[in-house]
Design an enzyme around this catalytic site. Structure first.
Site, PDB file in Angstrom:
ATOM      1  N   ASP A  14      -3.971   3.801   2.789  1.00 17.87           N
ATOM      2  CA  ASP A  14      -5.440   3.486   2.903  1.00 17.87           C
ATOM      3  C   ASP A  14      -5.742   2.049   3.383  1.00 17.87           C
ATOM      4  OD1 ASP A  14      -5.202   2.059   0.787  1.00 17.87           O
ATOM      5  OD2 ASP A  14      -6.642   3.154  -0.466  1.00 17.87           O
ATOM      6  N   GLU A  40      -8.606 -20.340 -17.127  1.00 19.25           N
ATOM      7  CA  GLU A  40      -8.595 -21.010 -15.578  1.00 19.25           C
ATOM      8  C   GLU A  40      -9.711 -22.239 -15.920  1.00 19.25           C
ATOM      9  OE1 GLU A  40     -10.023 -19.815 -11.317  1.00 19.25           O
ATOM     10  OE2 GLU A  40     -11.103 -19.166 -12.860  1.00 19.25           O
ATOM     11  N   HIS A  85      -4.902 -17.137  -5.153  1.00 20.75           N
ATOM     12  CA  HIS A  85      -5.889 -16.460  -4.292  1.00 20.75           C
ATOM     13  C   HIS A  85      -7.012 -17.239  -3.883  1.00 20.75           C
ATOM     14  CE1 HIS A  85      -7.112 -16.064  -8.127  1.00 20.75           C
ATOM     15  NE2 HIS A  85      -8.373 -15.733  -7.929  1.00 20.75           N
ATOM     16  N   ASP A  86      -7.250 -18.391  -4.316  1.00 19.62           N
ATOM     17  CA  ASP A  86      -8.381 -18.917  -4.069  1.00 19.62           C
ATOM     18  C   ASP A  86      -8.433 -20.164  -3.339  1.00 19.62           C
ATOM     19  OD1 ASP A  86     -10.187 -17.498  -5.643  1.00 19.62           O
ATOM     20  OD2 ASP A  86      -9.563 -18.633  -7.394  1.00 19.62           O
ATOM     21  N   ASP A 127      -5.683  -9.976 -15.981  1.00 17.09           N
ATOM     22  CA  ASP A 127      -6.770 -11.045 -15.761  1.00 17.09           C
ATOM     23  C   ASP A 127      -7.978 -10.765 -16.271  1.00 17.09           C
ATOM     24  OD1 ASP A 127      -8.306 -13.227 -14.297  1.00 17.09           O
ATOM     25  OD2 ASP A 127      -7.087 -12.573 -12.416  1.00 17.09           O
ATOM     26  N   ASP A 136       0.790  -1.231   0.020  1.00 19.17           N
ATOM     27  CA  ASP A 136      -0.131  -0.004  -0.054  1.00 19.17           C
ATOM     28  C   ASP A 136       0.890   1.444   0.030  1.00 19.17           C
ATOM     29  OD1 ASP A 136      -1.726   2.159   0.419  1.00 19.17           O
ATOM     30  OD2 ASP A 136      -2.150   1.569   2.525  1.00 19.17           O
ATOM     31  N   ASP A 158      -1.892  -1.135  -3.720  1.00 14.73           N
ATOM     32  CA  ASP A 158      -2.345  -0.292  -5.124  1.00 14.73           C
ATOM     33  C   ASP A 158      -0.939  -0.647  -6.093  1.00 14.73           C
ATOM     34  OD1 ASP A 158      -0.240   1.472  -3.936  1.00 14.73           O
ATOM     35  OD2 ASP A 158      -1.655   2.189  -2.939  1.00 14.73           O
ATOM     36  N   ASP A 166     -10.575 -15.847 -16.784  1.00 14.08           N
ATOM     37  CA  ASP A 166     -11.251 -16.261 -15.416  1.00 14.08           C
ATOM     38  C   ASP A 166     -12.311 -16.998 -15.963  1.00 14.08           C
ATOM     39  OD1 ASP A 166     -11.475 -15.819 -12.546  1.00 14.08           O
ATOM     40  OD2 ASP A 166     -13.539 -15.266 -13.308  1.00 14.08           O
TER      41      ASP A 166
END
Ligand code: GLC
Length: 580
Positions: free
Chosen positions: A56, A285, A352-353, A129, A52, A60, A231
């Site tokens: 926040d 995917e 990430h899943d 993605d 970051d 990013d 995806d």
């Protein structure tokens, strides 16, 4: 069906596994046609959690730019970012409201252009993605589509008029009621959403939708992106008559939900319109439900996609009981042999899943975390296929393991909780499974140093940092020659320097060994033997006597290993030998 909510990998696990192609015989020619994307090592970044720059609490693009020297230092030559487009973030960016804009929290198009050019300067390629099985319900197309039945955007989505009666049941992967048809009173019709209600499925039967997608992809290709990760792509073509599902359909969901009759027509069109026009590759995917399906997506002769990732490896061990090494060997060996001559796969143990690789396939106790993480990275970086390394796995980051539902951020965890409650299910069991399998485990902030919030942010991180950040962090590991990080760097270089690890034939040895996964990679006179101890016990193995002039090339443990034909591997030891 309840466990579907736990891990997204399970979404794809119902496909049958009965179509195993014959092992290639010795006269078969391995898949050795050279291309840059086969030789790549891809680093996957979950942008929300990487760095970051503005306090926040959300990662990013400027944060990623700050860390490009670090990424370069890993030796990887391609980066895949999870979606960075404008999004209301119902599913952290997998619900896109504008495909040509950057999400405010992540920055703006100038940041993107700078990030891309800085990557290219360092010889790092970039994978975008592309989420086009569905959009956000806040996308302009959907807002128009739901206004009236004669709106020009109506057919951008799948609508079922209520006067035809209730549509045939379809299961939603993310819905708290498990229903994929959502009634919309405005036009007295139902719309389809395989994922959450905020992710309506796009209607690929409509040529205008397909043209929109190709235009979006061209927009990014013109900017210079080098690859696309498609995806949930196996779902884009569906049987849009939505017939009743036959009994037992759960065993092969993909067959009834995706891989529809027009998929290949669309893929050829996509290839003609976009992929063949630029020096880019596309990875899908999911890989259908049979080996034929998987091949048909990526067989070079068909001019469709270049690479697929299947979920069979990820499906192994999706339960609190853990997994058997024999399953892992079987999956990787059968997939490798099915792709020995044609098509190309990705190799990964995490994303990430799913849970953190070391917590799922290794051992995240302080004693074995580092060794097992290095051993798993040895596996990814010595198999045939393009390796995908998930951010933080180079450090051996582990599951965070939340206890209370209020700590979770993921829509899958929250909706699954609600669904379990609604159905009177076993909530304790659900929470225990979630603790291990939740997607949030793999989404905690990157651990940069031992300062507050691991140096990820000066604000409050959107998801807490794992408590082990004081020991497990980039700064500490950078200084330690025996760290996971430095081993990872060495292994990436080792793969880059040894084309046999990219293109060489793979052969499984000792299929019945309970602790050791052993295989060879071979191309011409280059031969390597890889021995991986997947257990916390010492394990012995007898090297086949026909292997001559064994030379130890890599060892993930600092201890000296007793060499000779009778080898004892320490817990989670990984060894690579060359031989003749
Ligand atoms: C893919 C993504 C996952 C997302 C889903 C819906 O499986 O990997 O994170 O939630 O698609 O877009």
């Amino acid at each position: 069906m309840k466990t579907l909510f736990i891990s997204l990998a399970l979404i794809f696990c119902f496909s049958t596994y009965n179509e195993i192609l014959a092992q290639p015989d010795s006269s078969d020619i391995p898949n050795t046609q050279k291309t840059w994307w086969k030789e790549a090592v891809i680093y996957q970044i979950y942008p929300r959690s990487f760095k970051d720059s503005d306090g926040d609490g959300v990662g990013d693009l400027k944060g990623i730019i700050e860390k490009l020297d670090y990424i370069e230092s890993l030796g990887v030559n391609m980066v895949w970012l999870n979606p960075i487009y404008s999004s209301p973030n119902a599913d952290n960016g997998y619900d896109i409201s504008n495909y040509r804009e950057i999400m405010d929290e992540f920055g703006n198009m100038e940041d993107f252009d700078l990030m891309l050019s800085e990557m290219h300067k360092r010889g790092i390629k970039f994978v975008m993605d592309v989420v086009v099985n569905h959009s956000s319900d806040e996308h302009r197309w959907f807002k128009e589509s739901r206004k009236s039945r004669d709106n020009p955007y109506r057919d951008y989505y799948h609508w079922w008029p209520a006067e035809k009666g209730e549509p045939n049941y379809r299961y939603s992967l993310f819905d708290p009621k498990g229903e994929a048809w959502k009634y919309d009173s405005k036009t007295n019709a139902y719309y389809l959403h395989y994922f959450s209600q905020k992710q309506p499925d796009l209607n690929w039967e409509n040529p205008k939708v397909r043209q929109e997608v190709y235009d979006i992809m061209k927009f990014w290709a013109e900017k210079g992106v080098d690859g696309f990760r498609l995806d949930a792509f196996q779902f884009v073509s569906k049987d849009t008559s939505f017939p009743p599902l036959p009994k037992g359909y759960e065993k092969d969901v993909i067959k009834y939900y995706g891989m529809g009759p027009n998929l290949h027509k669309y893929l050829k069109e996509l290839n003609r319109e976009v992929l063949s026009q630029y020096d880019v590759f596309a990875v899908s995917e999911g890989a259908g439900s049979t080996f034929e399906d998987a091949h048909s997506l990526v067989d070079a002769d068909r001019n469709e996609l270049q690479m697929a990732y299947h979920f069979k490896g990820m499906d192994v061990g999706n339960s609190l009981e853990g997994y058997k090494l024999s399953e892992l060997k079987e999956v990787y060996t059968t997939w490798d042999s099915a792709f020995a001559k044609k098509g190309w796969l990705s190799i990964f143990l995490a994303n990430h899943d799913v849970p953190r690789m070391v917590s799922k396939f290794g051992n995240d106790s302080p004693e074995f975390r580092a060794a097992s993480s290095k051993m798993l990275n040895t596996f990814i970086l010595t198999m045939r296929g393009t390796p995908y390394c998930y951010y933080g796995d180079e450090l051996g980051m582990t599951n965070i393991g939340f206890d209370s539902i209020s700590q979770y951020q993921d829509i899958v965890a929250k909706n699954g909780y609600e669904k379990t409650l609604n159905e009177g299910g076993d909530i304790e069991k659900y929470m225990a499974e979630l603790k291990f399998l939740s997607r949030d485990n793999a989404r905690t902030p990157m651990q940069w140093n031992d300062s507050e919030h691991a140096g990820f942010t000066t604000g409050t991180p959107w998801l807490p940092v794992n408590d082990n950040y004081k020991e497990v962090n980039v700064e500490a590991e950078d200084k330690d020659p025996n760290s996971c990080l430095n081993y990872f760097r060495e292994m990436v270089n080792f793969r880059m320097e040894n084309p046999v690890l990219v293109y060489g034939a793979y052969e499984l040895l000792f299929p019945d060994h309970k602790q050791v996964y052993a295989y060879t990679r071979q191309m011409g006179d280059k031969k390597m033997l890889i021995l991986l101890n997947f257990s916390k016990e010492e394990s012995s193995i007898e090297i086949p006597s026909e292997m001559k002039e064994l030379q130890l090339l890599k060892n993930n443990l600092p201890e000296v290993t007793k060499q000779g034909l009778d080898l004892t591997l320490a817990p989670y030891q990984a060894l690579i030998f060359s031989y003749r």
